[in-house]
Write a protein that holds these residues in place. Structure first.
Motif: not given
Ligand code: BGC
Length: 931
Positions: A507-509, A511-515, A520-522, A573-575, A626-628, A806-808
């Motif tokens: 998961t991206d994070c 805690q919030r309403d996402e998880r 892309g994060d993975a 970069g995500w797909a 290039d997110w963030l 908490n975003h890896y």
């Protein structure tokens, strides 16, 4: 034609099978005293004694152990039988490989008769090594097959016999039955729409949580299998199962969709009993089961928490003899069983337990427990109060700058557990169908039906409140340490980011309403992940969901499992998780089947990009870019590091095509290698024509643009050196700071090292001011933050709409720390051959990495003082290594105190850019270099 491979992938990594290393075999013939080899860690499908496998041709892995150096396996023999007695006697075998001349000790396929549903198979293996010794047979191990097809399910889907919605309390299902004879074994197969927690005769079935896990349910719904022999009794027995909304019907995604997969929650439960006399009986969920919605779990949502009213506990509800006359008859549903699959990855389990390091009142007067670690799981609490008193637990990752409990960054996720006491003595609470990401828990207590806080009954003592970490029970694989405590804390933060976000899906994070399973994060973190935990099964499972949720035109959704509607466009970069992660799994585990299984998905993704392209350029669609990346609020002087999104898209189009081509080569698909080589050339040329000046300057000359161009070999050879120089200058212009976002960051230090700027990579690693990896550490972070400046130097927060702690993704530096800094890398897929190339420098006195490879422990540790550099290395049995010792002259090196030339098992093959290159076999080596 000769295959062009990306140059940062060592050619050996594309080689499917390694050769027998004659050199070592010959050397070993000279050994007179020969230690016996033994077999350890036997695993099937990388699992230890699994129950419920549904793979027709499971594969065996084992490790060799020996005191000797240069151990290679020369042959193995596997045998399989129906029970351990037949196995050990060797008489009634179901299958034997016979003595097979081979070095293979990982992913060796079973080749016997077809697997039988529900059957337990016993196996053992022995090996021969290159010193001519043979091991004893390994201890008998087993695997048990699951239910292999819909017809094996005699049980029926059962549900409530009344209209349902997700606001209803968790239903409890119940069945009483009698066993007639002495029980030999019993296996329970359980799945659900929603989440389940099962009990038999009052005991919890298994130690897995949030089952059946999260998959692309429409096509793939897992069941779990449990050995419940010890839970059953002769005579009367009872089964009780509670269901929760979970991902199936709960509130999921920031659009807050309810019931994405269905409006029901339902149970499928099949108990297979084998009696001592060999007869069998099946107890399955059917129309004779009963249910009640009057149980204690009144509300449960993954984002919002759980409400548990202990007054409604029904004592003995999962025991025989319970009076269920008030319970209702279930409805039988004909939901599909076609989508049922066995569970392949490790279940979610409870792991570390944290006692509060502090319990305090905030300036606002709120009672808060600080667990000292941002973690994912829940809080277990004890209390003594009156019937109807409410204890409300809320969760936060951080305190604000005044020291108050801060939850704004959780967005709409309420993250609240409410516990209503039954009264009359000490009680204990834990939730069931939710999880929270937190370091702090706020405890508020209210008297029955009152809105005024009454204060925790008595004093909240540390022994009454603990935090429990929950995550997929992946095997811990590695560790990294060095001489700088801040970098060690960074490594801890990376590992905690992984624990918290590897909760059945990446998961991206948490805690919030996402998880959500943000692709892309993975992909950004996937290589690093392999160093901290064994992620083979975790990702093998998730990649199948990638393929399952991939659209017919090859489009890979933003998140997997895909719970976002309407269809979103694919983002570069995500797909590319569809190509990058299978390739990373191949590198880390040498599992060819992952490439075989994922190949159609990898190809479909590349073909999707091709279909979107015009004149070989993919320059349409919406992308996260290039997110963030580093961006300034006041950007009058143009300092923000904005990289053109279509330039990025073309880079990933190239990269994915290259990885597809690499996979085609490993799998021996010659035509596809040729076809994709041609495509690769065309799309690289299109990139150069569209985005790069003749002198090698990209359209948006950011760090990320240079990094992607160099990492993916986008530029002609003669432009690379200059581009790397430009990258280094760019970093210096930002006062030695990185400016990269999610896509550039994973490769930044690798590119710097590869092009001769390793010192600059160290400068970035050591940088303590924003943006940098250590800045959050200096601000007290215990996990990786979503943003480089989640908390600003003045202790104010970044935008509340997107500020997870908490975003890896940025933890992807871990891969460089293991592979480059400590120098522990694979030279062949799955570490059949290792590359040890440490990079002493950066002001560090030492760096050390260990990794449990599929072959066993590998490690590389260097230490440096003014006079000496030492390098301690461990190479697992049945592997070989190329070891690069930092020295320009072999004569300065000793091993175990002896000069190299006196050690015939170490071969000096030359020197290379300040390193002496050695070839060795397995074993422990301690090199020393005089400065
Ligand atoms: C997530 C990210 C994700 C991104 C897409 C965010 O809301 O938390 O980590 O990759 O959206 O840009």
């Amino acid at each position: 034609m000769r295959l062009k491979i990306i140059s940062n992938v060592h050619p050996h990594l594309l080689r499917p099978v390694s050769l027998v290393h004659l050199h070592f075999a010959l050397l070993l013939c000279c050994n007179i005293m020969v230690a016996q080899v033994s077999v350890q860690n036997p695993r099937i499908e990388n699992l230890s004694n699994p129950i419920g496998l549904d793979i027709q041709q499971p594969r065996f892995c084992w490790q060799l152990a020996s005191e000797r150096r240069n151990v290679l396996q020369t042959a193995y023999e596997i045998r399989v039988a129906s029970n351990s007695h037949d196995l050990v006697s060797g008489k009634k075998l179901l299958w034997t490989s016979g003595k097979t001349q081979s070095e293979a000790s990982v992913w060796v396929p079973y080749n016997g008769p077809a697997m039988v549903s529900g059957k337990k198979y016993w196996w053992q293996v022995r090996v021969w090594d290159n010193a001519g010794t043979v091991s004893a047979w390994s201890e008998p191990n087993f695997w048990q097959m699951g239910l292999l097809g819909p017809a094996d399910w005699k049980a029926k889907w059962i549900s409530l016999a009344a209209p349902e919605d997700s606001t209803q309390p968790s239903p409890m299902f119940r069945k009483q039955f009698a066993t007639k004879k002495k029980i030999a074994t019993a296996t329970a197969y359980i799945s659900a729409h929603g989440l389940y927690e099962a009990h038999i005769n009052g005991e919890r079935v298994g130690q897995d949580y949030l089952t059946p896990g999260w998959t692309a349910y429409q096509k793939r719904l897992q069941y779990q299998a449990y050995d419940v022999t010890n839970l059953l009794k002769n005579g009367a027995n009872a089964i009780g199962v509670t269901l929760g909304n979970g991902w199936w019907r709960g509130n999921i995604g920031w659009a807050h969709v309810n019931g994405f997969y269905g409006s029901d929650i339902s149970l499928l439960f099949q108990l297979e009993i084998e009696y001592a006399d060999g007869s069998r009986e099946t107890i399955g969920s059917d129309g004779n089961w009963k249910y009640s919605t009057d149980g204690p779990i009144r509300y449960s949502e993954i984002y919002h928490g759980e409400t548990y009213d202990a007054r409604l506990e029904q004592l003995g509800w999962s025991l025989p003899g319970f009076n269920d006359t008030k319970w209702s008859k279930v409805a039988v549903k004909d939901f599909s069983k076609e989508n049922l699959i066995g569970t392949y990855n490790e279940p979610i389990r409870k792991h570390e337990i944290f006692k509060p390091i502090k319990i305090f009142r905030t300036p606002k007067g709120e009672l808060v427990a600080d667990f000292g670690q941002n973690l994912v799981g829940w809080v277990e609490l004890k209390a003594k109060g009156k019937s109807g008193d409410r204890v409300v637990l809320q969760f936060a990752e951080v305190l604000d700058k005044h020291g108050n409990f801060y939850t704004d960054n959780l967005r709409a996720a309420r993250c609240t557990d409410t516990w209503i006491l039954k009264g009359g003595g000490e009680e204990q609470f834990e939730p069931h169908f939710t999880f929270h990401g937190f370091r702090y828990a706020k405890v508020s207590t209210y008297a029955k039906a009152s809105a005024d806080e009454i204060g925790y009954p008595g004093e909240l003592k540390p022994e009454n409140i603990i935090a429990v970490a929950l995550y997929s029970a992946m095997r811990p694989a590695g560790n990294f340490t060095c001489s700088d405590p801040l970098v060690n804390q960074l490594q801890q933060n990376i590992q905690w980011g992984q624990r918290g976000n590897f909760l059945d899906v990446p998961t991206d994070c948490p805690q919030r309403d996402e998880r959500l399973g943000w692709t892309g994060d993975a992909q950004a973190f996937s290589r690093t992940a392999t160093f901290n935990f064994d992620t083979h099964n975790f990702f093998a499972k998730w990649l199948k969901d990638v393929a399952a949720d991939q659209q017919p035109d090859g489009m890979v959704p933003w998140v997997i499992p895909n719970v976002l509607r309407p269809r979103n466009g694919a983002s570069a970069g995500w797909a590319d998780a569809a190509t990058i992660i299978p390739w990373n799994m191949w590198l880390a585990y040498g599992d060819r089947r992952i490439l075989e299984d994922q190949y159609p998905s990898m190809k479909a993704w590349v073909e999707y990009m091709r279909a979107q392209s015009k004149n070989d350029l993919w320059n349409t669609g919406e992308h996260f870019g290039d997110w963030l990346f580093y961006s300034r609020a006041d950007d009058n002087d143009g300092r923000s590091a904005i990289t053109d999104k279509y330039l990025i898209a073309q880079c990933f189009y190239v990269h994915s095509t290259q990885l597809l081509l690499n996979a085609a080569q490993v799998l021996g698909k010659k035509d596809e290698v040729a076809a994709y080589s041609e495509l690769l050339n065309k799309i690289k040329t299109a990139y150069l024509n569209e985005y790069v000046t003749p002198n090698g300057r990209p359209l948006s000359p950011t760090q990320t643009a240079y990094v992607l161009a160099l990492q993916f070999d986008m530029l002609p050879e003669n432009q690379r050196e200059q581009a790397a120089k430009n990258l280094a200058e760019n970093i210096k212009r930002y006062n030695n700071h990185l400016t990269t976002g999610f896509l550039g960051t994973p490769y930044l230090c690798h590119v710097l090292t590869r092009f001769g700027y390793n010192d600059l990579a160290y400068t970035l690693l050591n940088q303590k001011t924003y943006p940098s990896w250590l800045y959050p550490v200096t601000m007290g972070a215990t996990t990786i933050w979503e943003r480089w400046d989640g908390i600003r130097p003045d202790s104010s927060f970044q935008a509340i709409t997107m500020n997870s702690f908490n975003h890896y993704a940025y933890g992807a530096i871990g891969d460089w720390m293991y592979r480059v800094m400590a120098g522990l890398d694979a030279d062949e897929p799955g570490y059949k051959s290792l590359l040890i190339k440490p990079h002493p420098g950066g002001g560090f006195a030492e760096a050390s990495a260990t990794l449990q490879t599929l072959y066993g422990t590998a490690s590389s540790k260097w230490q440096r003082d003014e006079k000496t550099l030492t390098l301690d290395v461990e190479i697992p049995p049945n592997t070989t290594a190329t070891i690069l010792v930092p020295s320009s002259d072999a004569a300065t090196i000793t091993e175990g105190g002896k000069p190299l030339p006196s050690l015939p098992e170490i071969k000096i093959t030359g020197t290379e850019n300040g390193y002496v290159v050695l070839k060795t076999g397995s074993g422990k080596y301690s090199f020393s270099v005089k400065n």
